[in-house]
Design an enzyme around this catalytic site. Structure first.
Site, PDB file in Angstrom:
ATOM      1  N   LYS A  22       0.744  -1.372  -0.107  1.00 27.39           N
ATOM      2  CA  LYS A  22      -0.069   0.019  -0.069  1.00 27.39           C
ATOM      3  C   LYS A  22       0.898   1.110   0.026  1.00 27.39           C
ATOM      4  CE  LYS A  22      -2.837   2.515   3.215  1.00 27.39           C
ATOM      5  NZ  LYS A  22      -1.752   3.478   3.967  1.00 27.39           N
ATOM      6  N   ASN A  23       1.903   1.217   0.778  1.00 26.14           N
ATOM      7  CA  ASN A  23       2.479   2.512   1.070  1.00 26.14           C
ATOM      8  C   ASN A  23       3.632   2.906  -0.230  1.00 26.14           C
ATOM      9  OD1 ASN A  23       1.431   3.272   3.641  1.00 26.14           O
ATOM     10  ND2 ASN A  23       2.807   1.788   4.717  1.00 26.14           N
ATOM     11  N   ARG A  94      -4.348  10.748   4.185  1.00 25.93           N
ATOM     12  CA  ARG A  94      -2.842  11.094   4.659  1.00 25.93           C
ATOM     13  C   ARG A  94      -1.838  11.187   3.348  1.00 25.93           C
ATOM     14  NH1 ARG A  94      -0.422  14.456   7.985  1.00 25.93           N
ATOM     15  NH2 ARG A  94       1.918  13.754   8.360  1.00 25.93           N
ATOM     16  N   CYS A 118      -5.712   8.668   9.090  1.00 26.28           N
ATOM     17  CA  CYS A 118      -6.058   7.949  10.427  1.00 26.28           C
ATOM     18  C   CYS A 118      -5.775   8.964  11.487  1.00 26.28           C
ATOM     19  CB  CYS A 118      -5.387   6.794  10.662  1.00 26.28           C
ATOM     20  SG  CYS A 118      -5.774   5.293   9.453  1.00 26.28           S
ATOM     21  N   ARG A 123       0.566  14.688  13.063  1.00 26.25           N
ATOM     22  CA  ARG A 123       1.478  14.272  11.908  1.00 26.25           C
ATOM     23  C   ARG A 123       1.919  15.553  11.164  1.00 26.25           C
ATOM     24  NH1 ARG A 123      -0.381   8.828   9.440  1.00 26.25           N
ATOM     25  NH2 ARG A 123      -2.310   9.858   9.489  1.00 26.25           N
ATOM     26  N   PRO A 124       2.565  16.650  11.506  1.00 24.31           N
ATOM     27  CA  PRO A 124       2.912  17.795  10.969  1.00 24.31           C
ATOM     28  C   PRO A 124       3.638  17.494   9.675  1.00 24.31           C
ATOM     29  CG  PRO A 124       4.293  17.457  12.904  1.00 24.31           C
ATOM     30  CD  PRO A 124       3.297  16.413  12.952  1.00 24.31           C
ATOM     31  N   ILE A 125       3.373  18.310   8.556  1.00 16.72           N
ATOM     32  CA  ILE A 125       4.195  18.159   7.235  1.00 16.72           C
ATOM     33  C   ILE A 125       5.455  19.465   7.427  1.00 16.72           C
ATOM     34  CG2 ILE A 125       2.105  17.250   6.140  1.00 16.72           C
ATOM     35  CD1 ILE A 125       1.789  20.120   4.881  1.00 16.72           C
ATOM     36  N   ASP A 126       5.711  19.716   8.231  1.00 12.78           N
ATOM     37  CA  ASP A 126       6.873  20.769   8.472  1.00 12.78           C
ATOM     38  C   ASP A 126       8.042  20.511   7.625  1.00 12.78           C
ATOM     39  OD1 ASP A 126       6.910  19.170  10.796  1.00 12.78           O
ATOM     40  OD2 ASP A 126       8.206  20.401  11.669  1.00 12.78           O
ATOM     41  N   ASP A 309       3.132   0.398  12.507  1.00 11.36           N
ATOM     42  CA  ASP A 309       1.874  -0.190  11.448  1.00 11.36           C
ATOM     43  C   ASP A 309       1.614  -1.729  12.263  1.00 11.36           C
ATOM     44  OD1 ASP A 309       1.705   2.018  10.423  1.00 11.36           O
ATOM     45  OD2 ASP A 309       1.988   1.493   8.474  1.00 11.36           O
ATOM     46  N   ILE A 331       6.728   6.517  17.559  1.00  7.99           N
ATOM     47  CA  ILE A 331       6.436   7.217  16.389  1.00  7.99           C
ATOM     48  C   ILE A 331       5.392   8.127  16.212  1.00  7.99           C
ATOM     49  CG2 ILE A 331       6.147   6.668  13.687  1.00  7.99           C
ATOM     50  CD1 ILE A 331       8.825   5.778  15.085  1.00  7.99           C
ATOM     51  N   ARG A 401      -9.308   0.573   3.726  1.00 10.90           N
ATOM     52  CA  ARG A 401      -8.524   1.547   3.356  1.00 10.90           C
ATOM     53  C   ARG A 401      -7.104   0.713   3.112  1.00 10.90           C
ATOM     54  NH1 ARG A 401      -6.691   5.270   7.243  1.00 10.90           N
ATOM     55  NH2 ARG A 401      -5.042   5.864   5.428  1.00 10.90           N
TER      56      ARG A 401
END
Length: 422
Positions: A22-23, A94, A118, A123-126, A309, A331, A401
């Site tokens: 999936k990822n 995500r 989820c 879960r920032p995208i900085d 996961d 994590i 999903r």
């Protein structure tokens, strides 16, 4: 709403074949935006996140056809003026943030809402933004409404980028943005996960020049153009791990096929530590579940450590492990929400910060439970397979999903599992 019913206590045995990761697929699909022409992606998993991404590409103007196990994607005709049409899909997933890097590379601008997915903590995208800015982009972040990210660039140029923490998403997004940028881009403290390597391999097959994927330093030398390719993504280590844990949970005997055993080293190690048997073959792993289950201490870590996961499906097992077991989640800070569902089944577990302690109970009991997120859904399935009686799992859209045909695959192994509802 649909639900999954599982009559637990049945020993699972047989063979199961693992789907494409999936990822990896969720990075490869946006990468096709950079390849003008017909790409063929083999064996995409039949899951909601993939369907959502295909919808995103179609709305942008991509031509997509499915022929048997092959998905043919031609992004030659995508246009930026369609970007407002993908807002809803992006806010639900995500991995939609990979469209930031891909569309920035193609159009030198992109404006999208914050990604969804989820609810497992902030879960920032900085770090993604840090990478884009280092390449020369101007980034505006708005918190209005659901929030959005607006990125523009005159001309991007290679840069040296250090990630303050290991981030799979930022590593992949920077690769997508930088692959056709003039000069050399270096990502330090890069993520090493197998799907990072797979996405780099896909891009390299298309003509990119990416070296070091799978190590802490990735070097990207920009190229002027990428060409379409045919590609088969790697198998899904998380799906494989879920079936391996299901074998332990049911004292079963399962041959998990179509895997890369090296990707499963940390999982195999913990299964052996718990007292079950593992046999490793070229492209398969056999797990023989045994009792009693020994107690363990587990820390989630970036690859090659134990994957976050699989923390939740492992937590279901530890409910009946001898003595006391602990899981330290390093994590995501909100990944213990599923424990409330396990408590409905009789689990004896306490949480102190990012550490959960499991005390042995004789048996999980069937209950009405819910999937609080994707991997929590897998934990509910594993728990229900172990439990005495029939469990009812709701909010199974989370499971859909990320798990391709979980009902059919579990049924083929002997599980009494079915889907009900409209």
């Amino acid at each position: 709403m649909e639900q999954i019913l599982i009559n637990g206590g049945k020993r699972l045995s047989g063979e199961v074949s693992i789907s494409a990761a999936k990822n990896a697929c969720l990075g490869i699909l946006p990468a096709t935006v950079l390849l003008r022409g017909k790409c063929v992606i083999e064996n995409l998993p039949d899951i909601l996140d993939i369907k959502n991404y295909i919808q995103i590409l179609r709305k942008l103007g991509a031509e997509i056809t499915i022929e048997g196990s092959n998905t043919i994607i031609d992004t030659s005709s995508i246009t930026y003026d369609k970007i407002t049409e993908i807002q809803a899909e992006c806010s639900e997933m995500r991995a939609s943030y990979y469209m930031l890097g891909a569309l920035l590379s193609r159009f030198n601008k992109v404006k999208l809402p914050f990604p969804g997915g989820c609810d497992i903590g902030a879960r920032p995208i900085d770090l993604h933004i840090k990478g884009f800015e280092a390449l020369g982009a101007a980034v505006e972040v708005s918190l209005e409404g659901a929030g959005y990210v607006d990125i523009t660039a005159g001309k991007l140029a290679g840069a040296s980028i250090y990630l303050d923490i290991v981030s799979v998403g930022a590593t992949i997004n920077i690769m997508l943005a930088a692959v056709m940028v003039s000069g050399v881009t270096t990502i330090e403290n890069a993520a090493k996960e197998p799907h990072v390597v797979d996405i780099a391999n896909f891009l390299n097959l298309a003509g990119a020049n990416i070296k070091g994927a799978g190590t802490g330093t990735i070097k990207i030398t920009g190229v002027k153009r990428l060409h379409p390719v045919s590609y088969s993504p790697i198998p899904d280590q998380i799906e494989a791990g879920t079936y391996m844990l299901a074998a332990v949970a049911t004292c079963g005997d399962i041959l998990v096929k179509n895997v890369i055993p090296e990707h499963l080293d940390s999982i195999c190690s913990k299964i052996v530590e718990m007292g079950s048997g593992v046999e490793i073959f070229d492209e398969a792993v056999r797990v023989i579940g045994k009792r009693p289950i020994s107690n363990i201490s587990l820390n989630t870590m970036p690859y090659p450590g134990f994957p976050t996961d699989l923390q939740q499906p492992m937590g279901a097992l530890l409910c009946i492990a001898e003595g006391k077991s602990t899981i330290q989640e390093n994590i995501f800070e909100n990944r213990f929400a599923y424990l409330d569902e396990l408590r409905k089944m009789g689990a004896d577990v306490t949480v102190d910060g990012n550490v959960a302690e499991f005390s042995k109970i004789p048996q999980l009991q069937a209950a009405k439970i819910k999937a609080t997120d994707l991997r929590a859904g897998a934990a509910m399935v594993v728990a229900a397979l172990m439990a005495e009686g029939e469990s009812e799992i709701s909010e199974i859209q989370h499971i859909d999903r990320g798990y391709d045909n979980i009902i059919g695959k579990m049924s083929s192994l002997g599980a009494q599992i079915r889907r009900i509802g409209p």
